[in-house]
Enzyme design. Structure first.
Site, mmCIF file in Angstrom:
data_model
loop_
_atom_site.group_PDB
_atom_site.id
_atom_site.type_symbol
_atom_site.label_atom_id
_atom_site.label_comp_id
_atom_site.label_asym_id
_atom_site.label_seq_id
_atom_site.Cartn_x
_atom_site.Cartn_y
_atom_site.Cartn_z
ATOM 1 N N GLY A 134 -3.359 104.215 -11.353
ATOM 2 C CA GLY A 134 -3.892 103.497 -12.503
ATOM 3 C C GLY A 134 -3.614 104.301 -13.763
ATOM 4 N N PHE A 159 -4.138 94.629 -10.044
ATOM 5 C CA PHE A 159 -4.949 94.400 -11.239
ATOM 6 C C PHE A 159 -4.089 93.965 -12.435
ATOM 7 C CE2 PHE A 159 -7.142 98.228 -9.221
ATOM 8 C CZ PHE A 159 -7.897 97.454 -8.364
ATOM 9 N N THR A 161 -3.088 91.664 -15.254
ATOM 10 C CA THR A 161 -3.539 90.565 -16.101
ATOM 11 C C THR A 161 -2.365 89.654 -16.436
ATOM 12 O OG1 THR A 161 -5.298 91.922 -17.045
ATOM 13 C CG2 THR A 161 -4.620 89.989 -18.303
ATOM 14 N N TYR A 237 8.149 107.399 -20.806
ATOM 15 C CA TYR A 237 8.060 107.487 -22.269
ATOM 16 C C TYR A 237 7.709 106.126 -22.857
ATOM 17 C CZ TYR A 237 9.702 107.285 -27.077
ATOM 18 O OH TYR A 237 9.804 107.046 -28.430
ATOM 19 N N GLU A 246 -2.033 99.805 -26.949
ATOM 20 C CA GLU A 246 -2.918 99.111 -26.020
ATOM 21 C C GLU A 246 -4.358 99.567 -26.179
ATOM 22 O OE1 GLU A 246 -3.490 98.850 -21.149
ATOM 23 O OE2 GLU A 246 -1.507 99.171 -22.019
ATOM 24 N N ARG A 247 -4.551 100.873 -26.290
ATOM 25 C CA ARG A 247 -5.903 101.416 -26.369
ATOM 26 C C ARG A 247 -6.561 101.097 -27.700
ATOM 27 N NH1 ARG A 247 -3.625 106.750 -23.206
ATOM 28 N NH2 ARG A 247 -3.920 105.868 -21.120
ATOM 29 N N GLN A 340 -31.167 93.042 -23.125
ATOM 30 C CA GLN A 340 -32.582 93.408 -22.983
ATOM 31 C C GLN A 340 -33.443 92.619 -23.969
ATOM 32 O OE1 GLN A 340 -33.896 95.399 -20.741
ATOM 33 N NE2 GLN A 340 -35.971 95.665 -21.506
ATOM 34 N N HIS A 342 -32.835 89.797 -25.270
ATOM 35 C CA HIS A 342 -32.847 88.372 -24.954
ATOM 36 C C HIS A 342 -33.823 88.053 -23.827
ATOM 37 C CE1 HIS A 342 -29.291 87.753 -27.481
ATOM 38 N NE2 HIS A 342 -29.406 86.455 -27.267
ATOM 39 N N GLY A 367 -6.979 100.250 -19.235
ATOM 40 C CA GLY A 367 -6.205 100.850 -20.316
ATOM 41 C C GLY A 367 -6.402 102.345 -20.446
#
Length: 381
Positions: A134, A159, A161, A237, A246-247, A340, A342, A367
């Site tokens: 990952g 995983f 997407t 790279y 992405e992050r 909480q 709510h 990510g």
């Protein structure tokens, strides 16, 4: 929430138009998408027509030639939709998968693949993560072996997407088995329908329900040599370069979600009465929400600072790693408090807050997990 000081009128107009689109075309309909397990193609085509799927790409390929700040605005507004599955479906397409093509594609590859992606006619995915690899990209085991005018891929991705309903996949594979660690990885363009490539299964998740997630299987999958992206053994790279974008985008979406959750909760506690008065009259509640609002302002400022640094071409690995760690954790803290406040209603599936809590959890994982991000920061301080 205040705009960053360097926002121009063009930034505000882009944000306002996008917010109207989300409020009119997404929020009223996305509940059905959650049940269907996917975002309809017509919505993505609408976004393509409006220029939201190629924000930073050249005009000749259907893009708008804008900068990183616009990507942050896009992600933040998608996060405000309250549907994390919709947000990630789009941002994987725009800012996690297609940048591999835009950054490293040959003229022929760009001309063939990028225009239909920016128009929303096709959907793309990036397939790097594996059952045993990952955040540790160097652990990739999928192999690609040259055979004449083709490469032959074997391996499994996990995983992914947009993996079930995607059309174009950017797949990481080991091309030099003798290379140690992160060396010897390459990226390939693989189209849906290629013999030897199949969706192993659609994965069921806790949240992000309108986003499809897949296990992908490659069994002697032959792809043309021309589908090698950006050069042999240069994939690590390429992956690392786009991880920063992405992050940053994940952080921006998280802050959009957190900001919207606070707005919704403030309205709820102003309306909800307990012990003869609105919950807002309880000092503990309003002060906790005030602190969370301050923290989200800080997170947004960091996101847009990173986006600005990237737009200026400046190194921001440390700051982006901070964004991913800080915002990924913060959105979970904010949603915990909002749920909480709510009360019992916040635990019901009919409550948007309940869905947002489930959607937020993965933002500290996907990510780059928080712990990995903090190690990146620690290396640079």
């Amino acid at each position: 929430m205040n705009d960053p000081i360097y926002f121009t009128e063009e930034h505000r107009q882009f944000r306002d138009n996008l917010r109207r689109f989300v409020e009119q075309e997404v929020v009223p309909k996305a509940g059905a998408w959650e049940k269907a397990g996917k975002v309809p193609r017509e919505v993505l085509r609408q976004m393509g027509e409006l220029g939201y799927l190629g924000v930073r790409y050249p005009e000749k390929y259907g893009g708008s030639e804008l900068d990183t700040v616009y990507s942050a605005i896009l992600a933040e507004e998608l996060g405000r939709s309250t549907f994390g599955g919709f947000a990630v479906t789009v941002t994987v397409h725009t800012d996690m998968a297609s940048p591999h093509l835009a950054n490293f594609g040959s003229p022929e590859q760009l001309q063939r693949y990028l225009p239909p992606l920016t128009r929303g006619e096709q959907v793309c995915a990036v397939a790097v993560t594996e059952p045993d690899a990952g955040s540790d990209v160097a652990g990739i085991r999928t192999r690609a072996v040259r055979d004449g005018d083709h490469w032959v891929l074997n391996g499994t991705k996990m995983f992914i997407t947009n993996g079930v309903h995607g059309d174009v996949y950017f797949v990481g594979a080991k091309t030099d088995p003798s290379a140690k660690g992160s060396r010897g990885i390459s990226i390939f363009i693989v189209e849906k329908g290629t013999p030897g490539f199949r969706v192993g299964r659609a994965l069921e998740k806790s949240g992000w329900l309108c986003s499809d997630t897949a296990e992908l299987v490659f069994e002697n999958c032959r792809i043309p040599a021309a589908n090698l992206l950006g050069g042999e053994n240069k994939g690590f790279y390429q992956i690392m370069r786009n991880f920063q974008n992405e992050r940053m985008v994940i952080g921006a979406a998280a802050m959009g979600e957190a900001a919207r959750a606070i707005e919704m909760t403030v309205q709820y506690v102003r309306d909800r009465k307990a012990f003869g008065a609105p919950l807002w009259d309880k000092q503990a509640i309003r002060q906790r929400l005030a602190m969370r609002a301050a923290q989200v302002e800080a997170g947004r400022a960091l996101v847009y600072h990173c986006a600005w640094l990237d737009a200026q071409g400046r190194d921001c690995v440390k700051e982006v790693s901070m964004v991913k760690a800080f915002c990924g954790e913060l959105v979970n803290d904010v949603l915990y408090d909002c749920q909480q406040f709510h009360g019992g209603f916040g635990y019901m599936r009919e409550a948007a807050i309940e869905r947002m809590v489930r959607d937020a959890r993965v933002e500290a994982i996907g990510g780059g997990a928080t712990e990995v991000m903090l190690e990146e920061v620690a290396k640079r301080i």
